[in-house]
Design a protein around this motif. Structure first.
Motif, PDB file in Angstrom:
ATOM      1  N   ASP A   1       0.814  -1.218   0.000  1.00 19.88           N
ATOM      2  CA  ASP A   1       0.000   0.000   0.000  1.00 19.88           C
ATOM      3  C   ASP A   1       0.850   1.272   0.000  1.00 19.88           C
ATOM      4  O   ASP A   1       0.558   2.218  -0.739  1.00 19.88           O
ATOM      5  CB  ASP A   1      -0.939   0.002   1.206  1.00 19.88           C
ATOM      6  N   THR A   2       1.888   1.293   0.867  1.00 17.73           N
ATOM      7  CA  THR A   2       2.687   2.518   1.004  1.00 17.73           C
ATOM      8  C   THR A   2       4.045   2.428   0.333  1.00 17.73           C
ATOM      9  O   THR A   2       4.756   3.438   0.246  1.00 17.73           O
ATOM     10  CB  THR A   2       2.895   2.820   2.501  1.00 17.73           C
ATOM     11  N   ASN A   3       4.430   1.246  -0.120  1.00 16.14           N
ATOM     12  CA  ASN A   3       5.732   1.009  -0.737  1.00 16.14           C
ATOM     13  C   ASN A   3       6.892   1.228   0.246  1.00 16.14           C
ATOM     14  O   ASN A   3       8.042   1.403  -0.153  1.00 16.14           O
ATOM     15  CB  ASN A   3       5.925   1.894  -1.974  1.00 16.14           C
ATOM     16  N   ALA A   4       6.560   1.245   1.555  1.00 13.64           N
ATOM     17  CA  ALA A   4       7.600   1.409   2.571  1.00 13.64           C
ATOM     18  C   ALA A   4       8.409   0.126   2.687  1.00 13.64           C
ATOM     19  O   ALA A   4       7.896  -0.978   2.510  1.00 13.64           O
ATOM     20  CB  ALA A   4       6.967   1.763   3.915  1.00 13.64           C
ATOM     21  N   ARG A   5       9.678   0.267   2.979  1.00 15.76           N
ATOM     22  CA  ARG A   5      10.541  -0.891   3.132  1.00 15.76           C
ATOM     23  C   ARG A   5      10.163  -1.679   4.380  1.00 15.76           C
ATOM     24  O   ARG A   5       9.809  -1.114   5.422  1.00 15.76           O
ATOM     25  CB  ARG A   5      12.001  -0.464   3.212  1.00 15.76           C
ATOM     26  N   CYS A   6      10.301  -2.988   4.292  1.00 12.99           N
ATOM     27  CA  CYS A   6       9.876  -3.874   5.371  1.00 12.99           C
ATOM     28  C   CYS A   6      10.941  -4.943   5.594  1.00 12.99           C
ATOM     29  O   CYS A   6      11.536  -5.445   4.635  1.00 12.99           O
ATOM     30  CB  CYS A   6       8.533  -4.508   5.014  1.00 12.99           C
ATOM     31  N   LEU A   7      11.187  -5.295   6.848  1.00 12.50           N
ATOM     32  CA  LEU A   7      12.117  -6.363   7.211  1.00 12.50           C
ATOM     33  C   LEU A   7      11.392  -7.379   8.076  1.00 12.50           C
ATOM     34  O   LEU A   7      10.649  -7.004   9.002  1.00 12.50           O
ATOM     35  CB  LEU A   7      13.322  -5.819   7.976  1.00 12.50           C
ATOM     36  N   THR A   8      11.621  -8.646   7.804  1.00 12.37           N
ATOM     37  CA  THR A   8      11.031  -9.729   8.595  1.00 12.37           C
ATOM     38  C   THR A   8      12.143 -10.639   9.101  1.00 12.37           C
ATOM     39  O   THR A   8      12.991 -11.098   8.320  1.00 12.37           O
ATOM     40  CB  THR A   8      10.035 -10.549   7.762  1.00 12.37           C
ATOM     41  N   PHE A   9      12.141 -10.880  10.398  1.00 12.93           N
ATOM     42  CA  PHE A   9      13.146 -11.728  11.039  1.00 12.93           C
ATOM     43  C   PHE A   9      12.457 -12.979  11.572  1.00 12.93           C
ATOM     44  O   PHE A   9      11.494 -12.883  12.350  1.00 12.93           O
ATOM     45  CB  PHE A   9      13.831 -10.982  12.184  1.00 12.93           C
ATOM     46  N   GLU A  10      12.937 -14.133  11.188  1.00 13.96           N
ATOM     47  CA  GLU A  10      12.423 -15.402  11.676  1.00 13.96           C
ATOM     48  C   GLU A  10      13.544 -16.146  12.389  1.00 13.96           C
ATOM     49  O   GLU A  10      14.602 -16.396  11.808  1.00 13.96           O
ATOM     50  CB  GLU A  10      11.879 -16.247  10.522  1.00 13.96           C
ATOM     51  N   LEU A  11      13.300 -16.488  13.663  1.00 14.31           N
ATOM     52  CA  LEU A  11      14.298 -17.190  14.457  1.00 14.31           C
ATOM     53  C   LEU A  11      13.692 -18.467  15.001  1.00 14.31           C
ATOM     54  O   LEU A  11      12.568 -18.452  15.536  1.00 14.31           O
ATOM     55  CB  LEU A  11      14.808 -16.317  15.607  1.00 14.31           C
ATOM     56  N   HIS A  12      14.452 -19.564  14.901  1.00 19.49           N
ATOM     57  CA  HIS A  12      13.957 -20.872  15.287  1.00 19.49           C
ATOM     58  C   HIS A  12      14.711 -21.351  16.535  1.00 19.49           C
ATOM     59  O   HIS A  12      15.945 -21.386  16.552  1.00 19.49           O
ATOM     60  CB  HIS A  12      14.152 -21.874  14.141  1.00 19.49           C
ATOM     61  N   TYR A  13      13.947 -21.734  17.584  1.00 20.35           N
ATOM     62  CA  TYR A  13      14.513 -22.225  18.841  1.00 20.35           C
ATOM     63  C   TYR A  13      14.000 -23.642  19.108  1.00 20.35           C
ATOM     64  O   TYR A  13      13.158 -23.853  19.982  1.00 20.35           O
ATOM     65  CB  TYR A  13      14.126 -21.303  19.999  1.00 20.35           C
ATOM     66  N   PRO A  14      14.486 -24.636  18.393  1.00 16.74           N
ATOM     67  CA  PRO A  14      13.909 -25.973  18.487  1.00 16.74           C
ATOM     68  C   PRO A  14      14.115 -26.666  19.826  1.00 16.74           C
ATOM     69  O   PRO A  14      13.308 -27.507  20.225  1.00 16.74           O
ATOM     70  CB  PRO A  14      14.611 -26.731  17.362  1.00 16.74           C
ATOM     71  N   GLU A  15      15.196 -26.343  20.558  1.00 15.15           N
ATOM     72  CA  GLU A  15      15.500 -27.027  21.811  1.00 15.15           C
ATOM     73  C   GLU A  15      15.060 -26.237  23.032  1.00 15.15           C
ATOM     74  O   GLU A  15      15.474 -26.545  24.152  1.00 15.15           O
ATOM     75  CB  GLU A  15      17.001 -27.309  21.889  1.00 15.15           C
ATOM     76  N   LEU A  16      14.240 -25.225  22.845  1.00 15.43           N
ATOM     77  CA  LEU A  16      13.769 -24.421  23.966  1.00 15.43           C
ATOM     78  C   LEU A  16      12.699 -25.177  24.728  1.00 15.43           C
ATOM     79  O   LEU A  16      11.717 -25.640  24.148  1.00 15.43           O
ATOM     80  CB  LEU A  16      13.215 -23.085  23.456  1.00 15.43           C
ATOM     81  N   ASP A  17      12.885 -25.315  26.056  1.00 11.72           N
ATOM     82  CA  ASP A  17      11.916 -26.021  26.899  1.00 11.72           C
ATOM     83  C   ASP A  17      10.954 -25.021  27.523  1.00 11.72           C
ATOM     84  O   ASP A  17      11.339 -23.934  27.924  1.00 11.72           O
ATOM     85  CB  ASP A  17      12.635 -26.795  28.011  1.00 11.72           C
ATOM     86  N   GLY A  18       9.709 -25.425  27.640  1.00 13.96           N
ATOM     87  CA  GLY A  18       8.716 -24.586  28.311  1.00 13.96           C
ATOM     88  C   GLY A  18       8.036 -23.624  27.371  1.00 13.96           C
ATOM     89  O   GLY A  18       8.673 -22.812  26.706  1.00 13.96           O
ATOM     90  N   GLY A  19       6.733 -23.734  27.303  1.00 16.69           N
ATOM     91  CA  GLY A  19       5.982 -22.874  26.396  1.00 16.69           C
ATOM     92  C   GLY A  19       5.856 -21.449  26.883  1.00 16.69           C
ATOM     93  O   GLY A  19       5.564 -20.542  26.109  1.00 16.69           O
ATOM     94  N   ASN A  20       6.091 -21.215  28.196  1.00 14.10           N
ATOM     95  CA  ASN A  20       5.950 -19.862  28.738  1.00 14.10           C
ATOM     96  C   ASN A  20       7.162 -18.988  28.432  1.00 14.10           C
ATOM     97  O   ASN A  20       7.084 -17.776  28.534  1.00 14.10           O
ATOM     98  CB  ASN A  20       5.743 -19.930  30.255  1.00 14.10           C
ATOM     99  N   ARG A  21       8.274 -19.593  28.085  1.00 16.51           N
ATOM    100  CA  ARG A  21       9.469 -18.831  27.768  1.00 16.51           C
ATOM    101  C   ARG A  21       9.461 -18.465  26.292  1.00 16.51           C
ATOM    102  O   ARG A  21       9.218 -19.318  25.437  1.00 16.51           O
ATOM    103  CB  ARG A  21      10.720 -19.652  28.077  1.00 16.51           C
ATOM    104  N   GLN A  22       9.720 -17.218  26.013  1.00 17.48           N
ATOM    105  CA  GLN A  22       9.753 -16.775  24.629  1.00 17.48           C
ATOM    106  C   GLN A  22      10.794 -15.691  24.448  1.00 17.48           C
ATOM    107  O   GLN A  22      11.197 -15.028  25.419  1.00 17.48           O
ATOM    108  CB  GLN A  22       8.375 -16.268  24.186  1.00 17.48           C
ATOM    109  N   PRO A  23      11.282 -15.481  23.235  1.00 18.43           N
ATOM    110  CA  PRO A  23      12.331 -14.488  22.979  1.00 18.43           C
ATOM    111  C   PRO A  23      11.863 -13.063  23.275  1.00 18.43           C
ATOM    112  O   PRO A  23      10.673 -12.741  23.169  1.00 18.43           O
ATOM    113  CB  PRO A  23      12.649 -14.679  21.486  1.00 18.43           C
TER     114      PRO A  23
END
Length: 231
Positions: A135-157
């Motif tokens: 819509d605005t032609n503004a630049r956009c950045l997307t960061f995807e990080l994978h934490y496969p061995e992280l224990d506990g669903g309550n912990r997040q980056p």
């Protein structure tokens, strides 16, 4: 020398009778002379010369006309008792400090063992993609990080932005850039170098998402189009 020949109550040619006061004065004089020969006043922590030219005993809070008088005072009961009290107090404080040091060492050892038990897994897998807002032609950045061995669903980056002057990796700092930090223990913190431009915090322009099932953290940001904003 003390004249003992002509004292009251003494026989001619005898040593004379010494009163208790005179005996005490002679004892103090002997102690003073002995102290002057053995004591180094320059190293006495309790001797202080005041602005009037007299001497003070900081331990007993007494005044003395000269050094000899002070030395005589140091051999008295009051000063010696004060030294004994100070030595007992310092010994007690040293014992308390030793106990405190032991407790701190034990606590530090516990903290070290706990820190050692938390072994860093390493850097998470990540991917960065560039795009533009349709819509605005503004630049956009997307960061995807994978934490496969992280224990506990309550912990997040967690994330935060850091200026070029806060970081210590690149010198000299370049004000044209800023840094995006993403952290999640026990993984290492990851930093991304991005342009130091205004970030659009409007609705739908700055989005974070944490997928508990896939352990995937996503952050999408839009830069403000300054020319469009001016128009």
């Amino acid at each position: 020398m003390v004249d003992r020949q002509n004292r009251v109550g003494s026989k001619f040619g005898g040593g004379g009778v010494s009163s208790a006061q005179q005996t005490e004065r002679e004892r103090k004089e002997r102690l003073r002379q002995l102290a002057m020969e053995t004591v180094d006043l320059a190293r006495d922590p309790y001797l202080m010369r005041n602005h009037l030219g007299t001497y003070e005993c900081k331990l007993c809070l007494t005044l003395h006309t000269n050094e000899a008088n002070y030395l005589s005072h140091t051999q008295g009961k009051k000063h010696q008792a004060g030294l004994a009290r100070r030595a007992a107090m310092e010994a007690k404080m040293a014992k308390q400090n030793e106990a405190t040091d032991v407790m701190m060492a034990l606590r530090a050892g516990t903290q070290v063992s706990q820190a050692q038990s938390k072994v860093k897994i390493g850097r998470p897998g990540y991917e960065v993609s560039k795009s533009r807002d349709p819509d605005t032609n503004a630049r956009c950045l997307t960061f995807e990080l994978h934490y496969p061995e992280l224990d506990g669903g309550n912990r997040q980056p967690r994330h935060r932005f850091m200026s070029a002057y806060e970081q210590r990796v690149e010198t000299p700092p370049d004000n044209n850039y800023q840094y995006l930090l993403i952290a999640c223990d026990p993984y290492e913190t990851v930093g991304f170098k991005i342009p130091n431009e205004k970030i659009d915090k409007g609705e739908g322009k700055f989005v974070t998402n944490w997928d508990v099932d896939s352990r995937m953290f996503t952050l999408t940001l839009h830069f403000v189009d300054e020319e469009a904003e001016k128009n």
